[in-house]
Design an enzyme around this catalytic site. Structure first.
Site, PDB file in Angstrom:
ATOM      1  N   HIS A   1     -38.168   9.173  30.095  1.00  0.00           N
ATOM      2  CA  HIS A   1     -38.534   9.144  28.669  1.00  0.00           C
ATOM      3  C   HIS A   1     -38.975  10.528  28.188  1.00  0.00           C
ATOM      4  O   HIS A   1     -40.171  10.798  28.064  1.00  0.00           O
ATOM      5  CB  HIS A   1     -39.672   8.135  28.436  1.00  0.00           C
ATOM      6  CG  HIS A   1     -39.215   6.725  28.359  1.00  0.00           C
ATOM      7  ND1 HIS A   1     -38.771   6.143  27.182  1.00  0.00           N
ATOM      8  CD2 HIS A   1     -39.110   5.765  29.303  1.00  0.00           C
ATOM      9  CE1 HIS A   1     -38.422   4.890  27.409  1.00  0.00           C
ATOM     10  NE2 HIS A   1     -38.614   4.630  28.695  1.00  0.00           N
TER      11      HIS A   1
ATOM     12  N   GLU B   1     -39.032  11.744  25.289  1.00  0.00           N
ATOM     13  CA  GLU B   1     -39.756  11.749  24.006  1.00  0.00           C
ATOM     14  C   GLU B   1     -41.270  11.722  24.211  1.00  0.00           C
ATOM     15  O   GLU B   1     -42.021  12.253  23.403  1.00  0.00           O
ATOM     16  CB  GLU B   1     -39.282  10.576  23.115  1.00  0.00           C
ATOM     17  CG  GLU B   1     -39.857   9.201  23.424  1.00  0.00           C
ATOM     18  CD  GLU B   1     -39.237   8.537  24.659  1.00  0.00           C
ATOM     19  OE1 GLU B   1     -38.343   9.142  25.285  1.00  0.00           O
ATOM     20  OE2 GLU B   1     -39.650   7.397  24.986  1.00  0.00           O
TER      21      GLU B   1
ATOM     22  N   CYS C   1     -33.497   5.852  28.828  1.00  0.00           N
ATOM     23  CA  CYS C   1     -33.922   4.672  29.597  1.00  0.00           C
ATOM     24  C   CYS C   1     -32.936   3.513  29.410  1.00  0.00           C
ATOM     25  O   CYS C   1     -31.849   3.562  29.953  1.00  0.00           O
ATOM     26  CB  CYS C   1     -35.365   4.299  29.246  1.00  0.00           C
ATOM     27  SG  CYS C   1     -36.117   3.271  30.513  1.00  0.00           S
TER      28      CYS C   1
END
Ligand code: MN
Length: 241
Positions: A219, A221, A115
């Site tokens: 994102h 994660e 990001c």
């Protein structure tokens, strides 16, 4: 042999109402830590420091790096004036991460930008950003997703079939999440765009040289625990580290 150490850059927060007025804290969202743990690495938070030698010492301590998400990059770093729809910037974090990227280059440490991380990498290597998606003609996808689960999927991206990214995820198309209001404008020399959203917004870049640098606008994660294809990005980083 020990597992590879993956350093994660952090955010700073001015703590309103703390008993020590003006105090700041350093933090990162837990899913970054969990994703690296799950991928077989040792997660290590890298607090922003100002001493350049210390920054180099930090980077030499880790085997790989993640530039995490966060506030907007200061447009002065890519020689633009701040426009109306720019969000918050964090000067200290910008200064720190510019030097982290430079040290990673010098020490040849694999680097994954997430990001804000893809944006910071692009800026450090000489690219520019759209300060807000409303500045892009034809950008009609909602890139700031509105769904109540943090691990929900949102929009599709098309991946360049010959790219490193395609190799890592084993696909030419992904559904990703989306939490950004800015995007890459001119791409830094030496980098290739390897994923686009359907409205042509750049969703991934990678370094064309020998240094492993991958940036994604989404994102992974947040999705790594639920989707193995997202975990594969972290497993790949750990493997290279
Ligand atoms: Mn997006």
């Amino acid at each position: 042999m020990r597992k590879p150490i993956i350093g994660i850059t952090c955010n700073t927060l001015l703590v309103d109402g703390a008993i020590q007025p003006g105090i700041t804290r350093i933090f990162v969202n837990t899913p970054y830590v969990d994703a690296i743990s799950l991928a077989g690495g040792i997660p290590l938070l890298l607090p922003p420091v100002t001493n350049p030698t210390l920054i180099c010492d930090q980077v030499s301590t880790v085997d790989g790096l993640i530039l995490s998400g966060g506030p907007d990059v200061n447009p002065l770093l890519y020689k633009e004036e701040p426009l109306t729809n720019l969000g918050t910037v964090n000067h200290a974090r910008d200064q720190y991460e510019v030097q982290v990227v430079q040290a990673a280059e010098k020490l040849n440490k694999p680097l994954l930008g997430i990001c804000r991380g893809i944006q910071m990498i692009n800026v450090v290597y000489g690219g520019t950003l759209y300060q807000d998606l409303s500045d892009i003609d034809g950008c009609n996808i909602k890139h700031l997703q509105s769904v109540s689960q943090f691990n929900a999927l949102w929009h599709s991206v098309d991946i360049q079939p010959t790219s490193m990214l395609a190799q890592i995820v084993g696909k030419n198309k992904l559904i990703v999440n989306s939490y950004h209001h800015q995007a890459l404008k001119t791409v830094a020399p030496g980098f290739a765009v390897t994923a686009h959203a359907k409205d042509n917004v750049i969703e991934a870049i990678e370094c064309q040289g020998n240094h492993f640098i991958l940036g994604v606008q989404w994102h992974p994660e947040l999705l790594a625990e639920k989707y193995t294809v997202m975990l594969s990005l972290f497993q790949d980083l750990v493997k290279r580290a």
